[in-house]
Structures are given as structure tokens and as C-alpha cells.
Write a protein that holds these residues in place. Structure first.
Motif, PDB file in Angstrom:
ATOM      1  N   VAL A 160       0.845  -1.199   0.000  1.00 59.25           N
ATOM      2  CA  VAL A 160       0.000   0.000   0.000  1.00 59.25           C
ATOM      3  C   VAL A 160       0.883   1.253   0.000  1.00 59.25           C
ATOM      4  CG1 VAL A 160      -1.663   1.318   1.387  1.00 59.25           C
ATOM      5  CG2 VAL A 160      -1.904  -1.156   1.170  1.00 59.25           C
ATOM      6  N   PRO A 161       0.640   2.166  -0.945  1.00 57.92           N
ATOM      7  CA  PRO A 161       1.398   3.428  -0.944  1.00 57.92           C
ATOM      8  C   PRO A 161       1.137   4.210   0.349  1.00 57.92           C
ATOM      9  CG  PRO A 161       0.098   3.188  -2.958  1.00 57.92           C
ATOM     10  CD  PRO A 161      -0.318   2.088  -2.031  1.00 57.92           C
ATOM     11  N   PRO A 162       2.141   4.969   0.821  1.00 56.65           N
ATOM     12  CA  PRO A 162       2.002   5.688   2.098  1.00 56.65           C
ATOM     13  C   PRO A 162       0.750   6.553   2.192  1.00 56.65           C
ATOM     14  CG  PRO A 162       4.255   5.820   1.309  1.00 56.65           C
ATOM     15  CD  PRO A 162       3.457   5.157   0.223  1.00 56.65           C
ATOM     16  N   GLU A 163       0.400   7.262   1.122  1.00 58.17           N
ATOM     17  CA  GLU A 163      -0.781   8.140   1.191  1.00 58.17           C
ATOM     18  C   GLU A 163      -2.061   7.335   1.372  1.00 58.17           C
ATOM     19  OE1 GLU A 163       0.310   7.332  -3.069  1.00 58.17           O
ATOM     20  OE2 GLU A 163       1.413   8.127  -1.393  1.00 58.17           O
ATOM     21  N   GLN A 164      -2.114   6.148   0.798  1.00 62.66           N
ATOM     22  CA  GLN A 164      -3.280   5.287   0.990  1.00 62.66           C
ATOM     23  C   GLN A 164      -3.283   4.720   2.412  1.00 62.66           C
ATOM     24  OE1 GLN A 164      -3.757   2.173  -1.926  1.00 62.66           O
ATOM     25  NE2 GLN A 164      -5.527   1.318  -0.888  1.00 62.66           N
TER      26      GLN A 164
END
Length: 118
Positions: free
Chosen positions: A17-21
Motif C-alpha cells: 500500500v502506498p504511504p498516502e493510501q
């Protein structure tokens, strides 16, 4: 009635999961926790550290056997829980459907055994 709402996730999918997500998921859990508390059904709950931090204890023939890691190799791991005080299973299901973990993993609901404390 008390229900334990357990959250099962795929830890390897969490890693992707990307950090912003990830921030959005954390905010969704914080919002659910706040809503549970405000409704008065929240008795407790926490996220859990990764399964790599687990220790499993078994006692066989009176001797303890300790193993690093979870007790079973599975695709989904126990990631956290909420303990709820609700009227019935239907209310527990309604809360489980709001849990962010239900979108990518699964939620298991189990009634808590009640013992006479007297």
C-alpha cells in the motif's frame, strides 16, 4: 451481548500500500473507533503488531514449547480487534460492515462467553 470483532488482513498486501493510501486507512480506523466510542458500544480494541513479532506457546506432556511467529501459516493474519457491547448479532454485523478491514480482508464476529463472576 458482547462480540469480538476480529480483523484479518493479508500482511503482504499491506506492505504494497502506498504511504498516502496507508494514511487514509489509518484515518478510516480512527473514524470508526470514534464512532464506536460515541455510540457507547466500544469496550476495547487495538491493532496488533505484525505476525513476525508473535510467540506461540504450546504445552505438551507438561512441557512448554515456544515457537516464534504465528501458530499457523495462512494467507490472512489477525491484524486487530474490537470488543463491542451490542444488542445482537445483527448490530455486530452492522458495525463489521463499517470496518475498513472488511474491504480488503475479512471480519470474524464471535460472541464472548459469559461466565458468572460471583
Amino acid at each position: 451481548m458482547q462480540y469480538l470483532l476480529t480483523i484479518y488482513i493479508d500482511e503482504s498486501a499491506v506492505d504494497a500500500v502506498p504511504p498516502e493510501q496507508g494514511v487514509k486507512v489509518t484515518e478510516a480506523y480512527e473514524a470508526l473507533t470514534a464512532e464506536l466510542k460515541q455510540s457507547g458500544v466500544f469496550l476495547g480494541g487495538e491493532g496488533l503488531q505484525r505476525t513476525s513479532t508473535a510467540t506461540t506457546v504450546r504445552v505438551r506432556d507438561g512441557e512448554p514449547l515456544l515457537t516464534d511467529g504465528p501458530f499457523a501459516e495462512t494467507r490472512e493474519q489477525l491484524g486487530g480487534y474490537y470488543l463491542l457491547n451490542v444488542a445482537d448479532l445483527d448490530e455486530a454485523i452492522a458495525w463489521a460492515k463499517k470496518c475498513p478491514g472488511a474491504r480488503t480482508g475479512k471480519i470474524e464476529l464471535r460472541p464472548v462467553m459469559e461466565f458468572d463472576q460471583g
